[in-house]
Design a protein around this motif. Structure first.
Motif, PDB file in Angstrom:
ATOM      1  N   GLU A  56       0.820  -1.216   0.000  1.00 38.66           N
ATOM      2  CA  GLU A  56       0.000   0.000   0.000  1.00 38.66           C
ATOM      3  C   GLU A  56       0.853   1.267   0.000  1.00 38.66           C
ATOM      4  O   GLU A  56       0.503   2.251  -0.655  1.00 38.66           O
ATOM      5  CB  GLU A  56      -0.978  -0.003   1.171  1.00 38.66           C
ATOM      6  CG  GLU A  56      -2.053  -1.075   1.047  1.00 38.66           C
ATOM      7  CD  GLU A  56      -2.785  -1.048  -0.290  1.00 38.66           C
ATOM      8  OE1 GLU A  56      -3.244   0.034  -0.703  1.00 38.66           O
ATOM      9  OE2 GLU A  56      -2.905  -2.122  -0.920  1.00 38.66           O
ATOM     10  N   GLU A  57       1.963   1.246   0.712  1.00 39.83           N
ATOM     11  CA  GLU A  57       2.857   2.410   0.752  1.00 39.83           C
ATOM     12  C   GLU A  57       3.562   2.601  -0.578  1.00 39.83           C
ATOM     13  O   GLU A  57       3.765   3.732  -1.031  1.00 39.83           O
ATOM     14  CB  GLU A  57       3.853   2.267   1.903  1.00 39.83           C
ATOM     15  CG  GLU A  57       3.222   2.388   3.276  1.00 39.83           C
ATOM     16  CD  GLU A  57       2.336   1.207   3.665  1.00 39.83           C
ATOM     17  OE1 GLU A  57       1.402   1.413   4.464  1.00 39.83           O
ATOM     18  OE2 GLU A  57       2.552   0.076   3.159  1.00 39.83           O
ATOM     19  N   VAL A  58       3.918   1.506  -1.231  1.00 45.71           N
ATOM     20  CA  VAL A  58       4.526   1.586  -2.563  1.00 45.71           C
ATOM     21  C   VAL A  58       3.506   2.164  -3.542  1.00 45.71           C
ATOM     22  O   VAL A  58       3.810   3.077  -4.315  1.00 45.71           O
ATOM     23  CB  VAL A  58       5.040   0.205  -3.034  1.00 45.71           C
ATOM     24  CG1 VAL A  58       5.456   0.243  -4.502  1.00 45.71           C
ATOM     25  CG2 VAL A  58       6.203  -0.254  -2.158  1.00 45.71           C
ATOM     26  N   LYS A  59       2.272   1.670  -3.499  1.00 39.28           N
ATOM     27  CA  LYS A  59       1.216   2.185  -4.375  1.00 39.28           C
ATOM     28  C   LYS A  59       0.965   3.670  -4.133  1.00 39.28           C
ATOM     29  O   LYS A  59       0.729   4.423  -5.085  1.00 39.28           O
ATOM     30  CB  LYS A  59      -0.078   1.400  -4.165  1.00 39.28           C
ATOM     31  CG  LYS A  59      -0.048   0.005  -4.730  1.00 39.28           C
ATOM     32  CD  LYS A  59      -1.358  -0.703  -4.430  1.00 39.28           C
ATOM     33  CE  LYS A  59      -1.336  -2.134  -4.904  1.00 39.28           C
ATOM     34  NZ  LYS A  59      -2.595  -2.833  -4.581  1.00 39.28           N
ATOM     35  N   ALA A  60       1.008   4.088  -2.876  1.00 32.99           N
ATOM     36  CA  ALA A  60       0.787   5.504  -2.554  1.00 32.99           C
ATOM     37  C   ALA A  60       1.868   6.378  -3.182  1.00 32.99           C
ATOM     38  O   ALA A  60       1.581   7.455  -3.720  1.00 32.99           O
ATOM     39  CB  ALA A  60       0.761   5.700  -1.035  1.00 32.99           C
TER      40      ALA A  60
END
Length: 88
Positions: A56-60
């Motif tokens: 999720e942090e990579v996607k953000a």
């Protein structure tokens, strides 16, 4: 940095703001560089107030780049272990 007490804990906001700065600076250059940043895909446990990084942090971070018109990036994990599902 950018008014964030712990930039590591705000992956979208940190990448969005620094990318926006890069895009604006590039506009003042006659032959601008391609913006191709490294984005974080690891948990920085040594940073006080850090968060656990995963898909999720990579996607953000990728969304923050795309929201600034940047389509290229590299993932950075010093241990070469990358989050499954972080990429589209």
């Amino acid at each position: 940095m950018y008014g964030l007490s712990v930039p590591d804990a705000h992956p979208y906001e940190t990448i969005y703001r620094c990318t926006k700065d890069s895009v604006m600076r590039n506009k003042n250059i006659e032959t601008p560089a391609i913006i191709r940043p490294w984005i974080q895909d690891f948990t920085a446990t040594w940073v006080e107030g850090h968060i656990r990084y995963g898909a999720e942090e990579v996607k953000a971070q990728i969304k923050a780049l795309e929201d600034n018109g940047v389509k290229e990036y590299l993932l950075w994990n010093p241990g070469n272990r990358y989050s499954e599902g972080g990429l589209k």
